[in-house]
Design a protein around this motif. Structure first.
Motif, PDB file in Angstrom:
ATOM      1  N   MET A   1      34.632  71.365  75.556  1.00  0.00           N
ATOM      2  CA  MET A   1      33.930  72.674  75.839  1.00  0.00           C
ATOM      3  C   MET A   1      34.741  73.393  75.034  1.00  0.00           C
ATOM      4  SD  MET A   1      34.683  73.559  79.874  1.00  0.00           S
ATOM      5  CE  MET A   1      36.604  74.161  80.230  1.00  0.00           C
ATOM      6  N   THR A   2      33.978  74.642  74.765  1.00  0.00           N
ATOM      7  CA  THR A   2      34.606  75.677  74.014  1.00  0.00           C
ATOM      8  C   THR A   2      34.789  77.012  74.579  1.00  0.00           C
ATOM      9  OG1 THR A   2      32.507  76.118  72.905  1.00  0.00           O
ATOM     10  CG2 THR A   2      33.784  74.797  71.779  1.00  0.00           C
ATOM     11  N   THR A   3      35.042  76.935  76.143  1.00  0.00           N
ATOM     12  CA  THR A   3      35.595  78.508  76.589  1.00  0.00           C
ATOM     13  C   THR A   3      36.797  78.598  75.990  1.00  0.00           C
ATOM     14  OG1 THR A   3      36.342  77.062  78.304  1.00  0.00           O
ATOM     15  CG2 THR A   3      34.354  77.852  78.898  1.00  0.00           C
ATOM     16  N   ALA A  21      30.506  84.891  73.094  1.00  0.00           N
ATOM     17  CA  ALA A  21      29.479  84.644  73.951  1.00  0.00           C
ATOM     18  C   ALA A  21      28.742  83.383  73.333  1.00  0.00           C
ATOM     19  CB  ALA A  21      28.437  85.781  73.789  1.00  0.00           C
ATOM     20  N   GLN A  22      28.378  83.448  72.038  1.00  0.00           N
ATOM     21  CA  GLN A  22      27.766  82.185  71.571  1.00  0.00           C
ATOM     22  C   GLN A  22      28.257  81.056  71.609  1.00  0.00           C
ATOM     23  OE1 GLN A  22      27.160  82.724  67.132  1.00  0.00           O
ATOM     24  NE2 GLN A  22      26.064  80.610  66.855  1.00  0.00           N
ATOM     25  N   ALA A  23      29.628  80.784  71.512  1.00  0.00           N
ATOM     26  CA  ALA A  23      30.214  79.625  71.572  1.00  0.00           C
ATOM     27  C   ALA A  23      29.999  79.133  73.160  1.00  0.00           C
ATOM     28  CB  ALA A  23      31.585  79.701  71.286  1.00  0.00           C
ATOM     29  N   ILE A  24      30.010  80.067  74.244  1.00  0.00           N
ATOM     30  CA  ILE A  24      30.020  79.429  75.370  1.00  0.00           C
ATOM     31  C   ILE A  24      28.656  79.380  75.753  1.00  0.00           C
ATOM     32  CG2 ILE A  24      30.549  80.442  77.805  1.00  0.00           C
ATOM     33  CD1 ILE A  24      32.844  81.822  76.964  1.00  0.00           C
ATOM     34  N   ARG A  25      27.561  80.227  75.385  1.00  0.00           N
ATOM     35  CA  ARG A  25      26.216  79.985  75.429  1.00  0.00           C
ATOM     36  C   ARG A  25      25.953  78.426  74.958  1.00  0.00           C
ATOM     37  NH1 ARG A  25      24.537  83.131  72.049  1.00  0.00           N
ATOM     38  NH2 ARG A  25      24.363  85.009  73.257  1.00  0.00           N
ATOM     39  N   ASN A  26      26.373  78.143  73.753  1.00  0.00           N
ATOM     40  CA  ASN A  26      26.103  76.858  73.269  1.00  0.00           C
ATOM     41  C   ASN A  26      26.552  75.592  74.203  1.00  0.00           C
ATOM     42  OD1 ASN A  26      24.962  77.750  70.996  1.00  0.00           O
ATOM     43  ND2 ASN A  26      26.710  77.836  69.558  1.00  0.00           N
TER      44      ASN A  26
END
Length: 279
Positions: A1-3, A21-26
């Motif tokens: 995951m990309t948190t 935000a985009q990384a966590i949204r994805n």
């Protein structure tokens, strides 16, 4: 995951909250961050992303406005994505183990056809890579007995298989996993980790051990004629002496009997699947 960013991908100065935000949204929308999961704290996220607390707070505000994150007290936040999470019964995992020639792959394929679920068979999934790796290490590509295979190759083989299982769970897909799992299912700690992994994605787990008499296993192994079985066939008496034919996994499980004269696998598979899906 990309948190957090991948190693070597530390954020450059000035990277905006939009990127985080985009990384966590994805990750949320891809199922890597499951609905209801707690995110790391603000300072932990800031440290892992190499940015400021203020930037993390802005990123979390964006996700909160989108309804993907719920802010709680003391920088505690949870993922909120119920509309694309697995249904209330959760994804199903049937993990099937057994000795070589016991019929575990056949059982898995029968259940897959009956249920319409994906099947992940260890040999099908990993064999070409395993054989190439063994050759690069100076071993026979068909070796499954040496210390090189057991310590350098086998752990990675099972890690890859279970990572694929987990990815299916993250996507809300039910799956059948077939492999010997002999070392794994005799270790309670491994069994506990397996159960925890499935539960973390709202899944349900059924472990199955396939039993078979030694004569039937030998006949099946000879019939399939796989080079990886050459050692077993050439040293059958010694090989069988190391098998515990009364083995039971260290986790709640079902037993399927594929010995000579047992009920057809198709009937046992249908009964097993009916009980599992009714839970």
């Amino acid at each position: 995951m990309t948190t957090q960013p991948e190693p070597g991908d530390a954020l450059q100065r000035g990277t905006s909250a939009l990127v985080i935000a985009q990384a966590i949204r994805n990750d949320i929308q891809a199922g890597r961050l499951a609905h209801g999961r707690q995110l790391p704290g603000t300072r932990a996220l800031a440290e892992s992303w190499g940015t400021s607390v203020a930037t993390i707070n802005r990123a979390m505000s964006i996700l909160a406005e989108e309804g993907l994150v719920i802010n709680r007290a003391r920088s505690s936040r949870i993922v909120h994505n119920p509309e694309v999470s697995a249904d209330k019964t959760g994804s199903r995992v049937i993990l099937i183990g057994g000795y070589a020639g016991s019929g575990k792959t056949e059982l898995g394929r029968i259940i897959a056809r009956q249920a319409g679920w994906a099947i992940l068979d260890k040999d099908t999934t990993t064999r070409p890579v395993v054989e190439a790796a063994l050759e690069r290490l100076g071993q026979s590509p068909h070796d499954r007995e040496s210390e090189t295979y057991l310590t350098a190759i086998r752990p990675a083989e099972y890690e890859a298989l279970l990572a694929t299982m987990t990815e299916n769970l993250q996507c809300g897909s039910s799956v059948i996993v077939t492999a010997p799992f002999i070392m794994e299912l005799r270790e309670k700690a491994w069994c506990d980790r397996l159960a925890a992994t499935v539960a973390a994605y709202n899944g349900r787990l059924q472990v199955v051990w396939v039993r078979c008499d030694s004569e039937t296993m030998q006949m099946y192994i000879r019939r399939r004629g796989a080079a990886r079985d050459d050692y077993k066939i050439a040293n059958w008496a010694e090989y069988v002496s190391r098998l515990d034919l009364a083995f039971e996994p260290k986790i709640p499980h079902a037993i399927v009997d594929n010995s000579a004269g047992a009920r057809p696998l198709q009937d046992q598979a249908r009964e097993l699947l009916s009980k599992f899906t009714s839970l």
